[in-house]
Design a protein around this motif. Structure first.
Motif, PDB file in Angstrom:
ATOM      1  N   ILE A   7      59.632  52.286  -1.842  1.00  0.00           N
ATOM      2  CA  ILE A   7      60.802  51.583  -2.384  1.00  0.00           C
ATOM      3  C   ILE A   7      61.671  52.465  -3.276  1.00  0.00           C
ATOM      4  O   ILE A   7      62.873  52.239  -3.401  1.00  0.00           O
ATOM      5  CB  ILE A   7      60.392  50.303  -3.156  1.00  0.00           C
ATOM      6  CG1 ILE A   7      59.410  50.639  -4.291  1.00  0.00           C
ATOM      7  CG2 ILE A   7      59.792  49.275  -2.199  1.00  0.00           C
ATOM      8  CD1 ILE A   7      59.110  49.462  -5.198  1.00  0.00           C
ATOM      9  N   ASP A   8      61.069  53.457  -3.959  1.00  0.00           N
ATOM     10  CA  ASP A   8      61.837  54.422  -4.765  1.00  0.00           C
ATOM     11  C   ASP A   8      62.802  53.727  -5.719  1.00  0.00           C
ATOM     12  O   ASP A   8      64.011  53.956  -5.699  1.00  0.00           O
ATOM     13  CB  ASP A   8      62.600  55.391  -3.866  1.00  0.00           C
ATOM     14  CG  ASP A   8      61.659  56.255  -3.045  1.00  0.00           C
ATOM     15  OD1 ASP A   8      60.998  57.116  -3.635  1.00  0.00           O
ATOM     16  OD2 ASP A   8      61.566  56.023  -1.821  1.00  0.00           O
ATOM     17  N   ASP A  25      55.827  49.602  -3.176  1.00  0.00           N
ATOM     18  CA  ASP A  25      55.525  48.230  -3.565  1.00  0.00           C
ATOM     19  C   ASP A  25      54.030  47.968  -3.400  1.00  0.00           C
ATOM     20  O   ASP A  25      53.265  48.860  -3.012  1.00  0.00           O
ATOM     21  CB  ASP A  25      56.381  47.229  -2.785  1.00  0.00           C
ATOM     22  CG  ASP A  25      56.041  47.184  -1.291  1.00  0.00           C
ATOM     23  OD1 ASP A  25      54.986  47.733  -0.881  1.00  0.00           O
ATOM     24  OD2 ASP A  25      56.828  46.585  -0.534  1.00  0.00           O
ATOM     25  N   ARG A  26      53.600  46.759  -3.677  1.00  0.00           N
ATOM     26  CA  ARG A  26      52.179  46.432  -3.673  1.00  0.00           C
ATOM     27  C   ARG A  26      51.546  46.573  -2.291  1.00  0.00           C
ATOM     28  O   ARG A  26      50.331  46.712  -2.156  1.00  0.00           O
ATOM     29  CB  ARG A  26      51.966  45.004  -4.180  1.00  0.00           C
ATOM     30  CG  ARG A  26      52.673  43.953  -3.368  1.00  0.00           C
ATOM     31  CD  ARG A  26      52.501  42.555  -3.942  1.00  0.00           C
ATOM     32  NE  ARG A  26      51.127  42.091  -3.813  1.00  0.00           N
ATOM     33  CZ  ARG A  26      50.752  40.830  -4.001  1.00  0.00           C
ATOM     34  NH1 ARG A  26      51.676  39.930  -4.348  1.00  0.00           N
ATOM     35  NH2 ARG A  26      49.504  40.459  -3.860  1.00  0.00           N
TER      36      ARG A  26
END
Length: 545
Positions: free
Chosen positions: A77-78, A71-72
């Motif tokens: 997170i995959d 994520d950012r």
């Protein structure tokens, strides 16, 4: 409008038709005792042939899945993002039970009904059939662990598509995947190096790298790993019971020839948690329950593509004019179109026969037939699909080479079924293995084929030649492809002589057995009733379905 801008002699879109208006399919469904599903089948077929759903298929292939590893903020997170229409395609498939209906409602003919719907809906878009097929196939393998089956099978069989990574028990429905292939082994899964170490609480810890895992956003995976007792089968959820992400790390998505709407990936098990299915050391035997069902879907997928290519080619030829006639009125084109239809009908007929055998798990004769019949058919039908797609594309000429026609997507998809679940050599050797280890399968195969004895002398001669070839096992591995091809053709011929359209059966036997046939499609012998054959590929408007 200037004269140069006038559009003439272009073929109207093939849309608004009932894909299920397929004589070979409907006849096979009835023979399997599943004509109770005809109404729903036409519902799916009408949807598959609609302009709206065809647009879904185009868009999900032009807007491919995207992998988001982090994520950012840098958290792992995959996740894989899909085009919204992917989820609509999946929702239709799941709501109509293509993923698992026979396990939920095992009425007579349930597997044949599901096979027919899978065949029809795959013509809307083939890529999403992969997770649908794996979910269907996962259930019998999962039953080797009754406790896990009790937990997950009701959700795998639920007619609810519920996308997103959440703890499986909190979802309305689940999708399953399969992960076997490793970079050092390929089809030789016994060379796998992924390890599974008992954790002391009934679970195992898996470490390894899988080279090819389709549909990585599935909720559950069946996978193979080396346990203390040998190669074993495990169930791994993407999200663990406590709500945390399992350590299944997506490394990259594969850049594939076709099947581009469907995400396929390399994954790493970084101390991932899994639970044993079956016994340690018997992983191949356990997961083969899944493979045998996905192999049936390989046959169905290839047959589906052949039907789609044939219908498109006939539709084009009915409307395109050249040299003062429609293409369909040109003698040489009628030979090509008829030959494509003969191949398509043969593939559909044998696929539905094998699906019918799946509906009889307690019939030893049927299961022996299915064991060998599926192996030889998986080899041959899937091997024929790429050349069939190429010829169907060529019927459209240069228009067929353009993406807007849809034929390039069909062409790129065609080789997949021959590779998935064992390439040609693996399938041919599997047939030899079945004959050696289960000789009753040979007897069951010939019992089925010889039901057509006396129906066509050319078929009878082919069966006699086949028996002679089987009597000589010298260099059998070297000759495996030729032998298995002959077996597949004899099975198709027998089914067509008994159940097929007379014109199709005659053309099949004259060309495939009578020696009056060339190498390319479009070399049927004189006397074939091409008009009657081609009529079987007419696109029937949905309102008449």
């Amino acid at each position: 409008m200037p004269a140069t801008h006038e559009v003439t002699n272009q073929v109207p879109p093939l849309a608004g038709h009932d894909v299920a208006a397929d004589p070979a399919l409907l006849d096979g469904l009835a023979r399997a005792g599943a004509d109770w599903a005809t109404g729903e089948l036409h519902e799916v077929g009408t949807l598959a042939g609609s302009e709206r759903v065809q647009e879904w298929g185009r868009l999900v292939n032009e807007n491919e899945p995207v992998l988001r590893t982090h994520d950012r903020y840098g958290h792992r997170i995959d996740e894989v993002e899909f085009h919204p229409h992917w989820h609509e395609l999946m929702d239709v498939a799941v709501s109509h039970g293509l993923h698992a209906a026979p396990w939920r409602d095992p009425r007579p003919g349930a597997h044949a009904a599901r096979a027919a719907k899978f065949y029809v809906w795959s013509q809307a878009e083939a890529g999403h059939g992969c997770p649908i097929s794996m979910t269907y196939a996962a259930v019998p393998a999962l039953r080797y662990n009754p406790e896990l089956a009790a937990t997950y099978e009701p959700l795998l069989a639920a007619k609810e598509y519920d996308f997103g990574l959440r703890e499986p028990g909190t979802k309305r429905g689940l999708i399953a995947g399969m992960s076997m292939t490793e970079k050092q082994g390929g089809s030789d899964v016994r060379a796998n190096t992924t390890t599974a170490t008992p954790a002391g609480d009934g679970s195992y810890t898996l470490v390894g790298h899988k080279w090819f895992t389709s549909a990585p956003m599935s909720d559950l995976f069946l996978t193979l790993a080396q346990a203390p007792g040998g190669l074993s089968c495990f169930l791994l959820p993407r999200v663990l019971p406590d709500g945390s992400r399992n350590r299944i790390l997506l490394q990259r998505l594969k850049d594939k020839l076709g099947n581009r709407s469907n995400a396929s990936s390399e994954i790493e098990y970084d101390n991932a948690v899994g639970w044993l299915i079956g016994e340690e050391g018997r992983g191949v035997r356990t997961i083969i329950e899944m493979v045998n069902n996905t192999r049936l879907d390989c046959v169905l997928g290839s047959a589906s593509g052949m039907r789609l290519g044939t219908v498109r080619a006939v539709h084009h030829a009915r409307h395109r004019r050249a040299f003062g006639k429609t293409l369909a009125e040109q003698p040489l084109m009628t030979n090509v179109l008829a030959d494509l239809l003969v191949e398509s009908d043969a593939a559909t007929t044998v696929a539905m026969r094998l699906a019918a055998a799946t509906d009889r798990p307690d019939d030893a004769q049927e299961q022996a037939f299915r064991r060998l019949g599926l192996a030889v058919t998986k080899y041959w039908v899937c091997k024929r699909a790429p050349s069939h797609a190429a010829e169907a594309l060529e019927c459209l000429g240069g228009n067929g080479y353009v993406e807007e026609s849809g034929m390039p997507r069909l062409y790129r998809e065609a080789p997949l079924m021959s590779i998935w679940e064992g390439s040609g050599n693996v399938a041919a050797l599997d047939a030899l293995r079945a004959m050696a280890r289960q000789p009753e399968s040979v007897a069951a195969y010939f019992t089925e084929v010889e039901l057509a004895a006396g129906g066509d002398a050319r078929l009878d001669d082919a069966v006699a030649r086949l028996k002679k070839e089987l009597a000589d096992l010298s260099d059998v591995e070297y000759r495996a492809r030729r032998l298995v091809e002959s077996m597949a053709l004899a099975l198709q011929g027998s089914l067509l002589v008994r159940h097929g359209d007379p014109a199709v059966a005659d053309a099949f036997c004259a060309s495939r057995f009578g020696g009056d046939w060339g190498v390319a499609f479009g070399t049927l012998p004189a006397g074939a009733d091409t008009s009657a054959i081609i009529a079987r590929a007419e696109a029937v408007p949905a309102e008449r379905g």
